[in-house]
Design a protein around this motif. Sequence first.
Motif, PDB file in Angstrom:
ATOM      1  N   THR A 162       0.837  -1.209   0.000  1.00 63.27           N
ATOM      2  CA  THR A 162       0.000   0.000   0.000  1.00 63.27           C
ATOM      3  C   THR A 162       0.868   1.253   0.000  1.00 63.27           C
ATOM      4  OG1 THR A 162      -1.721  -1.164   1.241  1.00 63.27           O
ATOM      5  CG2 THR A 162      -1.832   1.241   1.205  1.00 63.27           C
ATOM      6  N   GLN A 163       0.501   2.230  -0.805  1.00 65.17           N
ATOM      7  CA  GLN A 163       1.174   3.527  -0.803  1.00 65.17           C
ATOM      8  C   GLN A 163       0.433   4.441   0.174  1.00 65.17           C
ATOM      9  OE1 GLN A 163       3.824   3.678  -2.955  1.00 65.17           O
ATOM     10  NE2 GLN A 163       4.529   5.676  -2.250  1.00 65.17           N
ATOM     11  N   LYS A 166       0.375   8.237   2.514  1.00 61.13           N
ATOM     12  CA  LYS A 166       0.900   9.584   2.711  1.00 61.13           C
ATOM     13  C   LYS A 166       1.309   9.764   4.172  1.00 61.13           C
ATOM     14  CE  LYS A 166      -1.905  11.786  -0.893  1.00 61.13           C
ATOM     15  NZ  LYS A 166      -2.884  12.856  -1.189  1.00 61.13           N
ATOM     16  N   SER A 199       0.788   7.035   9.587  1.00 58.31           N
ATOM     17  CA  SER A 199       2.185   6.908   9.183  1.00 58.31           C
ATOM     18  C   SER A 199       2.931   8.226   9.395  1.00 58.31           C
ATOM     19  CB  SER A 199       2.266   6.507   7.714  1.00 58.31           C
ATOM     20  OG  SER A 199       3.605   6.544   7.264  1.00 58.31           O
ATOM     21  N   SER A 201       5.513   9.498   4.200  1.00 59.18           N
ATOM     22  CA  SER A 201       4.838   8.983   3.015  1.00 59.18           C
ATOM     23  C   SER A 201       5.757   7.960   2.361  1.00 59.18           C
ATOM     24  CB  SER A 201       4.519  10.112   2.034  1.00 59.18           C
ATOM     25  OG  SER A 201       5.700  10.668   1.490  1.00 59.18           O
ATOM     26  N   GLY A 202       5.159   6.931   1.805  1.00 57.86           N
ATOM     27  CA  GLY A 202       5.963   5.877   1.197  1.00 57.86           C
ATOM     28  C   GLY A 202       5.155   4.616   0.997  1.00 57.86           C
ATOM     29  N   LYS A 203       5.859   3.518   0.810  1.00 56.69           N
ATOM     30  CA  LYS A 203       5.230   2.234   0.520  1.00 56.69           C
ATOM     31  C   LYS A 203       5.407   1.280   1.692  1.00 56.69           C
ATOM     32  CE  LYS A 203       5.365  -1.489  -2.938  1.00 56.69           C
ATOM     33  NZ  LYS A 203       6.061  -1.982  -4.154  1.00 56.69           N
ATOM     34  N   ILE A 215       7.818   0.918   6.579  1.00 53.23           N
ATOM     35  CA  ILE A 215       7.490   1.750   5.420  1.00 53.23           C
ATOM     36  C   ILE A 215       8.775   2.239   4.771  1.00 53.23           C
ATOM     37  CG2 ILE A 215       6.270   3.830   4.658  1.00 53.23           C
ATOM     38  CD1 ILE A 215       4.857   3.462   7.592  1.00 53.23           C
ATOM     39  N   GLU A 216       8.868   2.083   3.465  1.00 53.81           N
ATOM     40  CA  GLU A 216       9.992   2.657   2.713  1.00 53.81           C
ATOM     41  C   GLU A 216       9.620   4.089   2.353  1.00 53.81           C
ATOM     42  OE1 GLU A 216      12.972   1.472  -0.963  1.00 53.81           O
ATOM     43  OE2 GLU A 216      10.940   0.650  -0.927  1.00 53.81           O
ATOM     44  N   ASP A 271       9.396   7.866   0.896  1.00 58.44           N
ATOM     45  CA  ASP A 271       9.625   8.568  -0.367  1.00 58.44           C
ATOM     46  C   ASP A 271      10.727   9.605  -0.195  1.00 58.44           C
ATOM     47  OD1 ASP A 271       7.540   7.172  -1.543  1.00 58.44           O
ATOM     48  OD2 ASP A 271       6.050   8.721  -1.085  1.00 58.44           O
TER      49      ASP A 271
END
Length: 451
Positions: A52-53, A55, A73, A76-78, A95-96, A98
């Motif tokens: 899931t992406q 914000k 989160s 923001s990221g994946k 979460i990776e 952005d």
Amino acid sequence: MSNDIRIKKGLDIKLKGKAEKTVEQAIISNYCTVRPEDFHGTIPKLIAKEGTQVKAGGILFHDKSNEAIKFVSPVSGKVIEVVRGPKRRIDAIKIEADKTQDYQDYGKFDLDTASPEAIKAHLLASGCWPFVKQRPYDVIANPNKLPKAIFISGYASAPLAADLDFTLQGKETELQEAITALGKLTEGKVHVSVGKTSNSPLAGLSGIMLHKVSGPHPSGNVGTQINKIDPINKGETVWTVNPQDLVIIGELLLTGKFNAERVVALAGSSIEKPRYFKTLIGSEVSTMVYDKGIAKDANARIISGNVLSGKHIKPDGALDYYSNVISVIPEGDDYEFFGWNKPVFNKISTSRALTFSWLNPKKEYDLNTNTNGEHRAFVVTGGYEEVFPLDIYPMQVLKACMYKDLDEMEALGMYEVAPEDFALTEFICVSKQPHQKIIREGLDLMLKEIG
């Protein structure tokens, strides 16, 4: 009642490695980790699954027992991994991040015309509610219960704690916005405590009852201040919020963005250059610890939080949701030959038996994690009462928790305490009993049986 709070019982543990008052931007972390275990008593229901992406400020999960309480989160990221434990328990969400952060827009909030219900709904929807904790039980506040008062401690007295006067500089606007919002959620007062000689940005806010605190640790603990200002009786609830969390709440109300920025103190005798870093909740601690910090092969323990009540994390671990200090001290895995039978000059102790720390109260110590003894049955020494400033019997409370006597726990004042209030008694305990764990289990039992 005087607004000054003077604590006489307690113990200041002066350690080497206090952070210098300089702030650096930490290396931007590639990954952010949110651990549901940071939110005690919460059973997570996952919203953002792997792939899931999201914000920054986007919902990751909500509390299974109260879906209104959402957790968001910090970046923001994946979502690249959902770490699971026994019985598919969610242990962590990784979460990776952005390269360019994209924020969920919750919209600017008009406090002047807003009702308490609207403020509460906005804080719940935007993920700011987990910053509001309650006593009794020291868990995330129940939004359906009205608190009799709200307490904020702007004075940190724990060893190597971050200086809140320094970390809150320039945040007066955000702090005032958050205080105004919280003030509408209680019929009582918003009690703010600062150091007696401090120059805290909190002191100039409106809509608060200001208290000036002095004395040894745990004078800065919010539990100590609640006990001295407005103790909790059965059926009553108070809320507590950390000052840096107020900044996040205030910024969200002003801008509509959930900005999970933290000014974190990197401190401890194992750090070459103790100082402050600007980072985000959930960031990898390696982005700070190994940047002019410690050698990668150093035998040190990394703690998210202070040395008394913080959480041991691995070198590849992440800053937890509520901490504003990373403590790094030597690992105590060595033993002294006849250490119990010779004079000791390099350790702190409340006892005068072969220890001489009382001769030099201002000396700073390089202590490690060694407990200097093994777990054994409780020994009644009267030492707990010397460092425990609350009007509660610490030994009796601990024993009531151990044999699970709910009536006795209620009568002895369990509604007021949190595990951190027993950190000092655990530190000086000659029996090496895990006081904070005992209190946490007792509070969990009360929450389950009494609610």
